[in-house]
Write an enzyme that holds these catalytic residues in place. Structure first.
Site, mmCIF file in Angstrom:
data_model
loop_
_atom_site.group_PDB
_atom_site.id
_atom_site.type_symbol
_atom_site.label_atom_id
_atom_site.label_comp_id
_atom_site.label_asym_id
_atom_site.label_seq_id
_atom_site.Cartn_x
_atom_site.Cartn_y
_atom_site.Cartn_z
ATOM 1 N N CYS A 50 -9.822 -19.101 -19.124
ATOM 2 C CA CYS A 50 -10.651 -19.265 -17.926
ATOM 3 C C CYS A 50 -12.144 -19.272 -18.299
ATOM 4 C CB CYS A 50 -10.311 -18.201 -16.889
ATOM 5 S SG CYS A 50 -10.926 -18.595 -15.236
ATOM 6 N N HIS A 106 -4.800 -18.899 -16.007
ATOM 7 C CA HIS A 106 -4.598 -17.531 -16.505
ATOM 8 C C HIS A 106 -3.151 -17.350 -16.969
ATOM 9 C CE1 HIS A 106 -8.407 -15.597 -15.312
ATOM 10 N NE2 HIS A 106 -8.407 -16.484 -14.327
ATOM 11 N N GLU A 134 -1.893 -14.797 -18.368
ATOM 12 C CA GLU A 134 -1.485 -13.408 -18.082
ATOM 13 C C GLU A 134 -1.049 -13.224 -16.627
ATOM 14 O OE1 GLU A 134 -5.825 -13.492 -16.964
ATOM 15 O OE2 GLU A 134 -4.531 -14.462 -18.442
#
Length: 209
Positions: A86, A190, A192
């Site tokens: 990001c 993202h 994660e």
């Protein structure tokens, strides 16, 4: 290299979602640590540059900690694999126009600009989007049929097509979703926060480092 011997460093520059990334990497079973120290970064097999926040504050913190010099040595000269996430991807660019014009690391030629949708789509771009894979990249080598990832950003990376590995469609625009230049990778989304696809991407990046 044996699985248990792989070391992953997450860069600490006082901004970002470092511990969300840490938790994801730990879940995969790798040795991972958060650091801004040269010696620890040098020992890592792979480096992750996370990011949530403003470009100006991020680059100022990176310069203050001399991480720009450290990364230039380890990533550009020693060719250590780097993954920017990001804001971490945007920091790889030459410049960003977020709240003024600011210099980035300049690892991948390009500029970060405000998203200006052609439709009435909201900015920031928040939510799940499918990727359009432009060129083969090792970070996508473990994906199955689904190529859906979670995005949250108001600015996007504009660069030459040779560096673009994937795009996504939003607001009538084709936005750069990921970039690659030699050992340097960046993703606008993202991993994660992208459930199994994110974990598969992390594993592909780390295992191929």
């Amino acid at each position: 290299m044996k699985y248990k011997n792989i070391q992953v460093a997450i860069i600490d520059y006082d901004l970002g979602n470092t511990y969300s990334v840490l938790n994801a990497i730990e879940f995969l079973g790798y040795k991972v640590f958060v650091t801004s120290e040269y010696e620890k970064l040098k020992k890592a097999n792979a480096i992750i540059l996370p990011g949530v926040g403003a470009f100006e504050a991020a680059i100022k913190s990176i310069v203050r900690k001399e991480l720009d010099k450290i990364l230039t040595e380890l990533v550009l000269q020693e060719q250590k694999p780097l993954l920017g996430i990001c804001l971490g991807m945007q920091l790889l660019a030459n410049t960003s126009e977020e709240n003024g014009l600011h210099q980035g690391l300049g690892f991948i030629e390009g500029n970060v600009k405000k998203i200006t949708p052609k439709s009435k789509a909201a900015v920031p771009h928040v939510g799940w989007n499918d990727l359009n894979i432009i060129q083969n990249s090792k970070i996508y080598s473990r994906l199955k049929d689904s190529k859906n990832f979670y995005f949250d950003h108001s600015y996007h990376f504009e660069c030459e097509s040779q560096y673009i590995s994937a795009t996504c469609n939003y607001g009538g625009l084709s936005l750069v979703a990921s970039v690659q230049k030699n050992n340097i990778f960046g993703v606008q989304f993202h991993p994660e926060k992208s459930q199994n696809n994110g974990l598969r991407l992390f594993r592909a990046f780390i295992e191929n480092s």
